[in-house]
Design a protein around this motif. Sequence first.
Motif, PDB file in Angstrom:
ATOM      1  N   UNK A 167       0.826  -1.207   0.000  1.00  6.07           N
ATOM      2  CA  UNK A 167       0.000   0.000   0.000  1.00  6.07           C
ATOM      3  C   UNK A 167       0.864   1.263   0.000  1.00  6.07           C
ATOM      4  N   UNK A 168       0.235   2.370  -0.324  1.00  9.41           N
ATOM      5  CA  UNK A 168       0.902   3.666  -0.296  1.00  9.41           C
ATOM      6  C   UNK A 168       0.028   4.664   0.457  1.00  9.41           C
ATOM      7  N   UNK A 169       0.588   5.313   1.454  1.00  9.57           N
ATOM      8  CA  UNK A 169      -0.086   6.444   2.078  1.00  9.57           C
ATOM      9  C   UNK A 169       0.355   7.681   1.317  1.00  9.57           C
ATOM     10  N   UNK A 170      -0.620   8.384   0.730  1.00 12.23           N
ATOM     11  CA  UNK A 170      -0.335   9.468  -0.215  1.00 12.23           C
ATOM     12  C   UNK A 170      -0.929  10.791   0.264  1.00 12.23           C
ATOM     13  N   UNK A 171      -0.466  11.873  -0.347  1.00  7.26           N
ATOM     14  CA  UNK A 171      -1.100  13.178  -0.177  1.00  7.26           C
ATOM     15  C   UNK A 171      -1.982  13.438  -1.391  1.00  7.26           C
ATOM     16  N   UNK A 172      -3.234  13.803  -1.107  1.00 10.16           N
ATOM     17  CA  UNK A 172      -4.204  14.042  -2.178  1.00 10.16           C
ATOM     18  C   UNK A 172      -3.873  15.270  -3.020  1.00 10.16           C
ATOM     19  N   UNK A 173      -3.111  16.200  -2.467  1.00  5.13           N
ATOM     20  CA  UNK A 173      -2.855  17.463  -3.165  1.00  5.13           C
ATOM     21  C   UNK A 173      -1.534  17.444  -3.925  1.00  5.13           C
ATOM     22  N   UNK A 174      -1.037  16.252  -4.245  1.00  6.84           N
ATOM     23  CA  UNK A 174       0.166  16.091  -5.067  1.00  6.84           C
ATOM     24  C   UNK A 174      -0.110  15.003  -6.102  1.00  6.84           C
ATOM     25  N   UNK A 175       0.812  14.819  -7.028  1.00  8.25           N
ATOM     26  CA  UNK A 175       0.585  13.862  -8.118  1.00  8.25           C
ATOM     27  C   UNK A 175       1.865  13.125  -8.470  1.00  8.25           C
ATOM     28  N   UNK A 176       1.712  11.825  -8.693  1.00 12.16           N
ATOM     29  CA  UNK A 176       2.793  11.023  -9.278  1.00 12.16           C
ATOM     30  C   UNK A 176       2.174  10.012 -10.237  1.00 12.16           C
ATOM     31  N   UNK A 186      -1.884   4.758 -13.897  1.00 13.39           N
ATOM     32  CA  UNK A 186      -2.273   4.792 -12.489  1.00 13.39           C
ATOM     33  C   UNK A 186      -1.691   6.046 -11.856  1.00 13.39           C
ATOM     34  N   UNK A 187      -2.559   6.899 -11.332  1.00 11.38           N
ATOM     35  CA  UNK A 187      -2.152   8.184 -10.765  1.00 11.38           C
ATOM     36  C   UNK A 187      -2.512   8.223  -9.286  1.00 11.38           C
ATOM     37  N   UNK A 188      -1.570   8.666  -8.464  1.00  5.88           N
ATOM     38  CA  UNK A 188      -1.825   8.863  -7.037  1.00  5.88           C
ATOM     39  C   UNK A 188      -0.942  10.007  -6.571  1.00  5.88           C
ATOM     40  N   UNK A 189      -0.949  10.268  -5.281  1.00  6.22           N
ATOM     41  CA  UNK A 189      -0.157  11.358  -4.750  1.00  6.22           C
ATOM     42  C   UNK A 189       1.220  10.894  -4.308  1.00  6.22           C
ATOM     43  N   UNK A 221       7.511   9.295 -14.373  1.00  5.63           N
ATOM     44  CA  UNK A 221       7.285   9.906 -15.677  1.00  5.63           C
ATOM     45  C   UNK A 221       6.631  11.276 -15.524  1.00  5.63           C
ATOM     46  N   UNK A 222       5.945  11.469 -14.386  1.00  2.00           N
ATOM     47  CA  UNK A 222       5.349  12.775 -14.121  1.00  2.00           C
ATOM     48  C   UNK A 222       5.168  12.940 -12.611  1.00  2.00           C
ATOM     49  N   UNK A 223       5.429  14.135 -12.111  1.00  2.00           N
ATOM     50  CA  UNK A 223       5.075  14.451 -10.729  1.00  2.00           C
ATOM     51  C   UNK A 223       4.772  15.934 -10.591  1.00  2.00           C
ATOM     52  N   UNK A 224       3.941  16.244  -9.627  1.00  2.00           N
ATOM     53  CA  UNK A 224       3.574  17.618  -9.312  1.00  2.00           C
ATOM     54  C   UNK A 224       3.455  17.703  -7.793  1.00  2.00           C
ATOM     55  N   UNK A 225       4.293  18.504  -7.175  1.00  2.00           N
ATOM     56  CA  UNK A 225       4.313  18.593  -5.721  1.00  2.00           C
ATOM     57  C   UNK A 225       3.331  19.601  -5.162  1.00  2.00           C
ATOM     58  N   UNK A 226       2.552  20.228  -6.034  1.00  2.00           N
ATOM     59  CA  UNK A 226       1.657  21.301  -5.591  1.00  2.00           C
ATOM     60  C   UNK A 226       0.175  21.020  -5.836  1.00  2.00           C
ATOM     61  N   UNK A 227      -0.156  20.057  -6.707  1.00  2.00           N
ATOM     62  CA  UNK A 227      -1.564  19.861  -7.057  1.00  2.00           C
ATOM     63  C   UNK A 227      -1.781  18.441  -7.586  1.00  2.00           C
ATOM     64  N   UNK A 231      -3.186  16.253 -10.530  1.00  2.00           N
ATOM     65  CA  UNK A 231      -3.435  16.374 -11.962  1.00  2.00           C
ATOM     66  C   UNK A 231      -4.047  15.065 -12.429  1.00  2.00           C
ATOM     67  N   UNK A 232      -5.080  15.135 -13.266  1.00  2.00           N
ATOM     68  CA  UNK A 232      -5.772  13.912 -13.671  1.00  2.00           C
ATOM     69  C   UNK A 232      -5.019  13.190 -14.784  1.00  2.00           C
ATOM     70  N   UNK A 233      -5.392  11.928 -14.989  1.00  2.00           N
ATOM     71  CA  UNK A 233      -4.695  11.071 -15.942  1.00  2.00           C
ATOM     72  C   UNK A 233      -4.718  11.607 -17.369  1.00  2.00           C
ATOM     73  N   UNK A 234      -5.880  12.025 -17.919  1.00  2.00           N
ATOM     74  CA  UNK A 234      -5.867  12.525 -19.305  1.00  2.00           C
ATOM     75  C   UNK A 234      -4.916  13.702 -19.505  1.00  2.00           C
ATOM     76  N   UNK A 235      -4.849  14.601 -18.533  1.00  2.00           N
ATOM     77  CA  UNK A 235      -3.939  15.737 -18.646  1.00  2.00           C
ATOM     78  C   UNK A 235      -2.490  15.280 -18.645  1.00  2.00           C
TER      79      UNK A 235
END
Length: 294
Positions: free
Chosen positions: A97-106, A114-117, A274-280, A282-286
């Motif tokens: 499992x992964x404990x994630x932050x909802x307001x970030x993206x990986x 598969x996108x999560x925080x 391949x992608x990360x955002x530490x501030x928000x 971002x959905x899969x299609x984007x």
Amino acid sequence: MMILTPELQPRWNAVLLDIFQQFITICKANDLTYYCAGGTAIGAIRHQGFIPWDDDIDVFMPRPDYDRFLKLCAQRDLGVYELCTPYNTPNYFMYFSKLCRRDTTIMERADTPCVYGMFIDIFPLDGTADDMDEALRLKRRFEKIQNRMEAISTRYRFTDYMALLTRPHEWGRFVRKTIGFFARGAYRRHLLRKMDAICYRHGFEEAINVVTYSGVYHAKEVYPKEWIVGVTPFTFEGLSVDLPLRYDDYLRHFFGDYMQLPPEEQRQSHHEKVYFNMEARVDLPTIQKLIRKR
């Protein structure tokens, strides 16, 4: 592939530490046992924090505590945090499992939608057979099923998919991907049940040996339970964290002389991003559009 630069590393580390703090808070409030694992344990001992070239945090929990942790997280509002598991996250093919932050993206892999925080990894530690040969057989069996889960979770271009037919050793993968295309949900649930059956075959409390079935060190993932009974505290970037009482036996089993720094050419992260955002978030299609533009 996105690169975590030295300029971004402090912010990255701060987010991971925040998640780690939340995890520890939940564990302490509910009397749950956890241990720092692998590089996180080495970091706590050798660096009192992150290994300078590392970019993740790994912990493991005895199966009874792990199951309680999953249940607690499912029953409560975690606020800015979320727990991603193979049971609640589409296309997530790992068994841990992964404990994630909802307001970030990986998004870690381009071939797996598969996108999560940003996250810390939480591995269940299971009891296994007293007989080492049987324990290793179960570990190999689990890995084969895990590979099937990965096969149906990844996405190939049609030409790559058909190319599997030209390589006889890949015919099994072709069959599994075909099944996954037509009945991914049902086949995924089937594989999870098979993995669960292996993990729960031997109770943790009665076991002499333990295993991290979802660990990547193959046969080394099986070792005596007595190595991890009890905890000892260390400091990790200012946090008080728990390691197994016999952490030296545990770490030498996996890494040999873990206090010795590796050669400079090996001092780098091996985790894909391949992608990360530490501030928000971002959905899969984007994300997929952004990747195609690179």
